[in-house]
Design an enzyme around this catalytic site. Structure first.
Site, PDB file in Angstrom:
ATOM      1  N   ILE A  12       0.960  -1.200  -0.004  1.00  0.00           N
ATOM      2  CA  ILE A  12       0.038   0.063   0.037  1.00  0.00           C
ATOM      3  C   ILE A  12       0.777   1.301  -0.135  1.00  0.00           C
ATOM      4  O   ILE A  12       0.629   2.048  -0.834  1.00  0.00           O
ATOM      5  CB  ILE A  12      -0.711  -0.091   1.321  1.00  0.00           C
ATOM      6  CG1 ILE A  12      -1.839  -0.998   1.234  1.00  0.00           C
ATOM      7  CG2 ILE A  12      -1.827   1.334   1.317  1.00  0.00           C
ATOM      8  CD1 ILE A  12      -2.733  -1.258   2.434  1.00  0.00           C
ATOM      9  N   GLY A  15       6.312   3.914   4.142  1.00  0.00           N
ATOM     10  CA  GLY A  15       6.513   4.844   5.154  1.00  0.00           C
ATOM     11  C   GLY A  15       7.750   5.150   5.549  1.00  0.00           C
ATOM     12  O   GLY A  15       8.778   4.781   4.841  1.00  0.00           O
ATOM     13  N   ASP A 130       3.239  10.415  18.313  1.00  0.00           N
ATOM     14  CA  ASP A 130       3.420  10.853  16.914  1.00  0.00           C
ATOM     15  C   ASP A 130       1.809  11.279  16.493  1.00  0.00           C
ATOM     16  O   ASP A 130       1.394  11.000  15.526  1.00  0.00           O
ATOM     17  CB  ASP A 130       3.992   9.794  16.063  1.00  0.00           C
ATOM     18  CG  ASP A 130       4.492  10.326  14.803  1.00  0.00           C
ATOM     19  OD1 ASP A 130       4.297  11.635  14.490  1.00  0.00           O
ATOM     20  OD2 ASP A 130       4.681   9.459  13.835  1.00  0.00           O
TER      21      ASP A 130
END
Lengths: 223, 337
Positions: A12, A15, A130
């Site tokens: 997908i 990151g 985060d």
């Protein structure tokens, strides 16, 4: 474990620290998140960091479910692969959704919910670590779901809670500078709704203190 | 020789370096003169540095004009770094810049020191729209251009990377001098280390915290159970990897295709190499400001002043106050789209 149920379908996204795959697990749609080695870190240093974060994230996903906070359900984790298998959340990342310039009502409503969720996380003695618009998936164009708990921790230190708010504000200032005021205001409003005014003021003052600590910040002048 | 070309003289005095640079509108560096305050021992006291700046300022400016082979009449504007930085040091630069502007009736251009580091890096490396990793004794900042300004995506929540390295080096008895043969003494000492000791690794989103790491490393020193070389290696790996990780997060977030490394700490070959490895994974290119101009200098102030002057940005001398905490994201950048 793989042969029992995990079937990786496709990548997908890549990151900063992990590769995210769409997969199926025991017939469910899942996300397979694999923390990948970084060539710039010494191998043993790299491996222990990845293992630490994988354990941490798996544990936090479990807590989220236990405390009723919207986050993907944990299915499995594998320390030798430094991977986590979790529920596939169908939706759009808030950061990208905001680029389409949604209505004022949408923004108010969304950040109110974001603030409420953050309050709930903190009330359960957890700091996300985060907390930015990139780590929120919006489901059905209305419900925020929180992801990416690699930097989260169980803590009662209000400084850690304040950093969550600071990071959200920072992401609004750097990436969504056209809606900073209204989004900040609603995050705070939602946060107050859940944690109460006294606690919220305590955390907010800590946010200001953290920002004063930065070397060259405007806020310090008010001292 | 300078017919028709805009020429700007820039003055830098935000920390321990007093510099005067002269550039023309083609980005040609006509003069670069500087003098750095070096204390005999210990850290730098802002007031002593400021005294140094005041003592050398007139001579440095005169020398720069001689080096460029021009007179003050050939200069179209005076640029000065009004912040961010140390108050007393900033004021020393502002005093001479205002004096020059008033006495010779030249426009005065207020330059932000951080913007100047970015612009000189872009000029000298050819980077167009980079993610900026700015690391120096006083700054640790990750920024990128978006919506008319350089936005801050990450920064240190306490002390700067350069400061963290220097304090450790000093306490460990490795410095001064802080840099030997182009390498920071902590880097040099770490090369002889072989074991990585567990020390705090603190990344918060794209922000960093170095104070915990510094305290823990100093504690290891006083405990005396580990070899200094191993402590150096572990300290450095934590300090650099934290920065690279935060930069990687910012790069993934902003999707920029270039990374510009600048500031005094940019000279570290170890840091450069780590950053190169990270940037490659994201199909981006790494640009490193040449060492000579990565640290504080007057040229970067002159060049940024020139860009601003072209867009008519000047300030009246009476209003040219220093601003110790002038944030990068408060400055409009009209020369980028």
């Amino acid at each position: 474990m793989d042969e029992i149920g995990l079937k990786i379908l496709h990548l997908i996204s890549k990151g900063a620290e992990a590769h995210i795959y769409k997969a199926t697990y025991l017939g469910y749609d899942v996300v397979y998140k694999k923390r990948v080695p970084k060539p710039y870190r010494p191998p043993e240093f790299d491996r222990s960091l990845r293992i630490r974060r994988t354990i941490n994230e798996a544990r936090m996903l479990y807590y989220m479910r236990k405390f009723g906070i919207p986050a993907p359900t944990l299915f499995d984790y594998d320390l030798s692969e430094t991977s986590i298998t979790m529920e596939y959340v169908e939706g759009e990342v808030l950061e990208r959704l905001l680029r389409r310039k949604p209505s004022k009502e949408f923004i108010e409503n969304m950040f109110l919910k974001v603030g409420e969720i953050l309050g709930k996380i903190h009330l359960n003695s957890i700091a996300h670590g985060d907390f930015t618009t990139s780590n929120i998936i919006v489901v059905n164009n209305e419900e925020p779901v929180i992801i990416d708990f690699g930097l989260s921790k169980r803590t009662n230190d209000i400084e850690e809670y304040a950093i969550d708010l600071h990071l959200m504000f920072r992401s609004l200032e750097s990436t969504h500078y056209d809606i900073v005021e209204i989004s900040k205001e609603n995050v705070l409003k939602g946060y107050i709704n859940v944690v109460g005014k006294d606690f919220a003021i305590k955390i907010y003052n800590k946010v200001l203190e953290i920002r004063r600590r930065g070397r060259y910040v405007r806020e310090r002048k008010k001292k | 020789m300078l017919k028709g070309k805009t020429v700007v003289l820039g003055i830098e005095s935000t920390a321990h370096t007093f510099g005067c640079g002269i550039v023309d509108e083609d980005g040609k560096i006509l003069a670069d003169v500087r003098d750095t305050y070096v204390p005999e021992k210990g850290g730098k006291h802002p007031r002593e540095a400021a005294q140094h700046h005041s003592n050398v300022s007139a001579e440095i400016v005169a020398k720069a004009l001689r080096e460029a082979g021009i007179t003050i009449n050939d200069v179209d504007a005076i640029a000065v770094a009004l912040g961010p930085g140390l108050g007393p040091c900033l004021r020393a630069g502002a005093v001479i810049a205002r004096a020059l502007a008033i006495h010779y009736s030249k426009p005065l251009v207020p330059v932000n020191h951080a913007v100047a580091h970015i612009e000189i890096g872009k000029l000298l490396t050819g980077a167009k729209d980079p993610l900026v990793v700015y690391v120096s004794g006083g700054n640790t900042l990750i920024a990128a251009f978006s919506g008319g300004r350089y936005r801050v995506f990450g920064e240190t929540l306490d002390i700067a990377l350069g400061n963290c390295l220097d304090v450790f080096a000093r306490e460990a008895g490795l410095a001064p001098p802080y840099v030997v043969k182009g390498m920071h003494v902590v880097d040099l000492c770490a090369e002889k280390g072989s074991k990585i000791i567990d020390l705090p690794y603190v990344v918060k989103g794209e922000d960093l915290s170095y104070s915990g790491l510094l305290t823990a490393a100093l504690k290891k020193l006083t405990e005396g159970n580990e070899k200094l070389e191993d402590i150096c290696l572990s300290f450095r790996e934590n300090a650099y990897n934290m920065l690279i990780e935060a930069s990687e997060r910012a790069l993934a977030h902003t999707r920029k295709k270039e990374v510009l490394l600048t500031g005094g700490v940019a000279a570290s070959p170890i840091l450069q190499n780590k950053l190169k490895l990270m940037v490659k994974e994201h199909n981006a290119s790494l640009h490193v400001t040449p060492k000579k101009y990565a640290g504080d200098n007057g040229v970067m102030i002159a060049w940024t002043g020139l860009l601003m002057f072209k867009y008519g940005i000047t300030i009246e001398s009476e209003k040219a106050f220093v601003n110790q905490r002038w944030r990068l994201d408060e400055v409009d950048i009209p020369w980028m789209k």
